[in-house]
Design a protein around this motif. Structure first.
Motif, PDB file in Angstrom:
ATOM      1  N   GLU A  28       3.947  -4.454  10.720  1.00  0.00           N
ATOM      2  CA  GLU A  28       3.321  -5.488   9.890  1.00  0.00           C
ATOM      3  C   GLU A  28       2.228  -4.888   9.010  1.00  0.00           C
ATOM      4  N   HIS A  29       1.477  -3.953   9.568  1.00  0.00           N
ATOM      5  CA  HIS A  29       0.434  -3.269   8.785  1.00  0.00           C
ATOM      6  C   HIS A  29       1.070  -2.490   7.634  1.00  0.00           C
ATOM      7  N   GLU A  30       2.152  -1.763   7.911  1.00  0.00           N
ATOM      8  CA  GLU A  30       2.846  -1.008   6.866  1.00  0.00           C
ATOM      9  C   GLU A  30       3.352  -1.938   5.760  1.00  0.00           C
ATOM     10  N   ILE A  35       2.925  -3.745   0.256  1.00  0.00           N
ATOM     11  CA  ILE A  35       2.955  -4.836  -0.724  1.00  0.00           C
ATOM     12  C   ILE A  35       1.655  -4.868  -1.522  1.00  0.00           C
ATOM     13  N   PHE A  36       0.529  -4.752  -0.847  1.00  0.00           N
ATOM     14  CA  PHE A  36      -0.756  -4.757  -1.542  1.00  0.00           C
ATOM     15  C   PHE A  36      -0.822  -3.604  -2.546  1.00  0.00           C
ATOM     16  N   ASP A  37      -0.492  -2.396  -2.092  1.00  0.00           N
ATOM     17  CA  ASP A  37      -0.533  -1.225  -2.977  1.00  0.00           C
ATOM     18  C   ASP A  37       0.435  -1.368  -4.145  1.00  0.00           C
ATOM     19  N   LEU A  38       1.631  -1.881  -3.861  1.00  0.00           N
ATOM     20  CA  LEU A  38       2.637  -2.049  -4.909  1.00  0.00           C
ATOM     21  C   LEU A  38       2.156  -3.015  -5.985  1.00  0.00           C
ATOM     22  N   VAL A  39       1.606  -4.142  -5.574  1.00  0.00           N
ATOM     23  CA  VAL A  39       1.158  -5.141  -6.542  1.00  0.00           C
ATOM     24  C   VAL A  39      -0.073  -4.655  -7.305  1.00  0.00           C
ATOM     25  N   GLU A  40      -0.937  -3.930  -6.631  1.00  0.00           N
ATOM     26  CA  GLU A  40      -2.151  -3.434  -7.286  1.00  0.00           C
ATOM     27  C   GLU A  40      -1.850  -2.435  -8.388  1.00  0.00           C
ATOM     28  N   THR A 152       8.859   2.291   1.039  1.00  0.00           N
ATOM     29  CA  THR A 152       8.186   1.822   2.250  1.00  0.00           C
ATOM     30  C   THR A 152       8.704   0.434   2.627  1.00  0.00           C
ATOM     31  N   LEU A 153       8.877  -0.427   1.640  1.00  0.00           N
ATOM     32  CA  LEU A 153       9.406  -1.768   1.915  1.00  0.00           C
ATOM     33  C   LEU A 153      10.854  -1.710   2.395  1.00  0.00           C
TER      34      LEU A 153
END
Length: 161
Positions: A28-30, A35-40, A152-153
Motif C-alpha cells: 500500500e505504501h508503494e 501514484i503521488f510521485d507520478l502525479v507530481e 511501479t504501479l
C-alpha cells in the motif's frame, strides 16, 4: 487516487481499479508513493490526441492485460490502450523476489548488504521501466521517469504482499 496541476501533456489523476483490492502495508505504501510521485511529476501524451490534456488515467488488470483508460480532466474519453503483461512476467517476478529480500534486509542486514540488494532492485526496476516505455511506444509517449513510476504501479497491480 491523487491529483495535481501543471502543464498540458501530463497526468493530473491516477486511479487503480477497485478490483485490485487492499494489500500489505508495504505494498500500500508503494502504491501511494508511486501514484503521488507520478502525479507530481510526469510527462504523458496519448499519441494522436490533438486536443491535449491534462489527463486522468485509470489502470486495471483484465486477464493478464493492463488496461490504460485515459480521459481528459473533464471526463471526456481520450483513448483506451491494452497491453499484454507477458513481456513483464520475468522481470516482475524477479523484482518481487528482490523486493522481499530488500524488506527483510532493512530490518536486520548490514548497510552494505542493504545497498547491494537495493542496487539490484533498482536495476530490475529500470529494466521493467524500459520494457514498459517500449511497449507504450506508438500509443502513449512518456519519459523514462514517468515509465519508472508506471512500472511501479504495474508491479503493485500484481503484488498481493
Amino acid at each position: 487516487m491523487a491529483s495535481g496541476g501543471g502543464k498540458k501533456n501530463r497526468l493530473i489523476d491516477v486511479e487503480l481499479d477497485e478490483s485490485i483490492g487492499r494489500s500489505t502495508p508495504d505494498v500500500e505504501h508503494e502504491r501511494a508513493v508511486a501514484i503521488f510521485d507520478l502525479v507530481e511529476e510526469n510527462s504523458f501524451y496519448p499519441i494522436g490526441d490533438e486536443t491535449g490534456g491534462p489527463y486522468q488515467l485509470k489502470l486495471s488488470l483484465v486477464e493478464s492485460r493492463l488496461i490504460f483508460a485515459i480521459q481528459r480532466e473533464t471526463g471526456e474519453e481520450v483513448a483506451t490502450h491494452i497491453l499484454s503483461l507477458a513481456p513483464f512476467r520475468r522481470v516482475v517476478k524477479d523484482y518481487f523476489l528482490i523486493c522481499e529480500s530488500y524488506y527483510e534486509a532493512i530490518r536486520s542486514a548490514t548497510p552494505s548488504r542493504i545497498e547491494a540488494i537495493d542496487m539490484g532492485r533498482r536495476a530490475l526496476h529500470n529494466e521493467g521501466s524500459q520494457t514498459l516505455k517500449e511497449r507504450l511506444g506508438g500509443k502513449i509517449e512518456v519519459d523514462f521517469d514517468t515509465a519508472r513510476r508506471l512500472f511501479t504501479l504495474v508491479c503493485v497491480l500484481h503484488w498481493r504482499g
